[in-house]
Design an enzyme around this catalytic site. Structure first.
Site, mmCIF file in Angstrom:
data_model
loop_
_atom_site.group_PDB
_atom_site.id
_atom_site.type_symbol
_atom_site.label_atom_id
_atom_site.label_comp_id
_atom_site.label_asym_id
_atom_site.label_seq_id
_atom_site.Cartn_x
_atom_site.Cartn_y
_atom_site.Cartn_z
ATOM 1 N N GLU A 119 0.821 -1.203 0.000
ATOM 2 C CA GLU A 119 0.000 0.000 0.000
ATOM 3 C C GLU A 119 0.858 1.256 0.000
ATOM 4 O O GLU A 119 2.066 1.208 0.247
ATOM 5 C CB GLU A 119 -0.941 0.016 1.205
ATOM 6 C CG GLU A 119 -0.240 0.009 2.545
ATOM 7 C CD GLU A 119 -1.189 -0.213 3.712
ATOM 8 O OE1 GLU A 119 -2.408 -0.212 3.521
ATOM 9 O OE2 GLU A 119 -0.694 -0.392 4.837
ATOM 10 N N ARG A 197 -2.709 -7.472 13.301
ATOM 11 C CA ARG A 197 -2.611 -6.476 14.367
ATOM 12 C C ARG A 197 -1.726 -7.040 15.469
ATOM 13 O O ARG A 197 -1.997 -8.123 16.003
ATOM 14 C CB ARG A 197 -4.007 -6.152 14.890
ATOM 15 C CG ARG A 197 -4.061 -5.021 15.904
ATOM 16 C CD ARG A 197 -5.465 -4.833 16.469
ATOM 17 N NE ARG A 197 -6.445 -4.557 15.441
ATOM 18 C CZ ARG A 197 -7.525 -5.298 15.207
ATOM 19 N NH1 ARG A 197 -7.770 -6.372 15.945
ATOM 20 N NH2 ARG A 197 -8.369 -4.971 14.253
#
Length: 321
Positions: A119, A197
Site C-alpha cells: 500500500e 494487528r
C-alpha cells in the site's frame, strides 16, 4: 458506454475514527467515529456501486462481468483475473490506529487464499505534531521483538515520522506500521483486507473487549530489518505528470494542474483512477464527462483512448496498473 464512473462511498466506523471525512471531504457520515471511506472496492462484502449516470446502481463486479477487458485492460485480466486488483480509501485517524503489518502474496495465498497487501499513503491533512509509525528504528531479531511484546516495550523499537500535507509513504508487505492521531490520508493498496494487528495500546472496543491480536501469524510475516525505503521523494512540477510510486501492483502519479491537460491513453492497457485531493476538475474521456472535487474518486475504463482534465486548480492522484 463506459463514461468516467463515480461510486458510492462505503463508510466504515472505527474505534479510532473521527469526523474529518465529513468536515474536510464532505462525506455523508453521521457518526463521530467514521474512520474509512472505501472509494473503489472489489472486496467481497464491500463491493462498490456506481453512484450516477446511466449505470447508476450497477456494482463493480457486474461491470467487470459485462465489460471485462474493456473496463480492466487485457494485461490486468491476464495478471489478476476478473477481479478488481486495487482498493482505494480515504482514512481519518482521530486516534492512533493499531500497530500492524500485512503479509506478502505467498503467505496471504497460503493462509487466506488471497493477495497480500502492498500500500501507499498520501497525507492530505495532518494536525501539528501528527506522526506515523513506519518500520523499526534498528535491526531487530525475532526473539527481541517477541520479548518486547511480553514486556510491553514494543514502542521503544519503532520508527516515528512526523508528517505534513503532501508527504507520501510506500508500505511494502512485512513492514510494521501505524497511522497516528490527527492524520487524514488517501490510501492506495492491493485488493486485500488481511491485516495482522500486533499491538493496540490495550484499548477496548464498544463492548469493553480487547481487540484481537495476531501475534503468532505476524512472527513469520514481519521484516525485522531497519530500512529507509518508506518515504517517497517525488517531483511536484506543476502541469506535468510526476511519478510517485511505480511497483508491480500499481503506479501512482501526482498532478498539480492549473489549466486543461490532455493525456493519451490509447497505449495504456489498464483502467485509470483519479483521486482528487485538492480543488475541482472536469474529467472527460471518449464517452462522457463528470466533475470531481476534493475527496472524490473516478474510474476510467481501459477502453478510453484519452482523458482531458479541465481545471483552474486541482491536485489529483492518478493510479493505473
Amino acid at each position: 458506454m463506459l463514461y468516467p464512473l463515480k461510486f458510492d462511498p462505503i463508510l466504515k466506523e472505527r474505534l479510532w475514527g473521527g469526523t474529518k471525512l465529513k468536515d474536510v471531504l464532505g462525506k455523508p457520515i453521521e457518526s463521530g467515529i467514521t474512520g474509512e471511506s472505501w472509494e473503489l472496492s472489489g472486496v467481497e462484502g464491500d463491493i462498490s456501486v456506481v453512484s450516477e449516470g446511466s449505470l447508476k446502481g450497477i456494482s463493480l463486479v457486474e461491470l467487470i462481468q459485462e465489460q471485462g477487458t474493456d473496463l480492466l485492460g487485457k494485461s490486468v485480466v491476464d495478471r489478476f483475473g476478473m477481479e478488481f486488483p486495487i482498493l482505494i480509501k480515504f482514512i481519518d485517524a482521530k486516534k492512533d490506529l493499531s500497530i500492524q503489518l500485512h503479509p506478502n502474496d505467498t503467505l496471504a495465498k497460503e493462509r487466506h487464499d488471497c493477495f497480500g497487501k502492498t500500500e501507499m499513503w498520501y497525507i492530505m491533512d495532518a494536525d501539528p505534531g501528527s506522526q506515523l509509525i513506519v518500520g523499526f528504528n534498528k535491526d531487530v531479531e525475532k526473539e527481541e521483538y517477541a520479548k518486547s511484546l511480553e514486556n510491553d516495550t514494543l514502542l521503544d523499537l519503532l520508527n516515528y515520522e512526523e508528517v505534513a500535507e503532501g508527504d507520501t509513504f510506500f508500505i511494502n508487505t512485512g513492514k510494521i506500521h501505524a497511522i497516528g492521531a490527527g492524520v487524514l490520508l488517501a490510501e492506495i493498496q492491493q485488493t486485500s483486507d488481511v491485516t495482522y494487528r500486533v499491538f493496540d495500546f490495550n484499548r477496548r472496543d464498544s463492548k469493553g473487549k480487547l481487540r484481537e491480536l495476531h501475534t503468532e501469524l505476524a512472527l513469520d510475516a514481519i521484516d525485522y530489518k531497519k530500512k529507509d525505503d518508506y518515504k517517497v521523494n517525488y517531483t511536484k512540477k506543476v502541469d506535468e505528470v510526476n511519478t510517485m510510486v511505480d511497483c508491480p501492483y500499481f503506479k501512482t502519479d501526482f498532478l498539480e494542474l492549473t489549466y486543461s491537460m490532455k493525456l493519451d491513453l490509447s497505449e495504456r492497457d489498464s483502467f485509470t483512477i483519479f483521486m482528487c485531493v485538492k480543488g475541482m476538475a472536469e474529467v472527460r474521456n471518449d464517452f462522457g464527462s463528470t466533475l470531481i472535487s476534493k475527496g472524490e474518486t473516478i474510474l476510467l475504463p481501459a477502453l478510453s483512448t484519452f482523458v482531458e482534465i479541465d481545471t483552474q486548480g486541482a491536485r489529483l492522484l492518478e493510479v493505473t496498473i
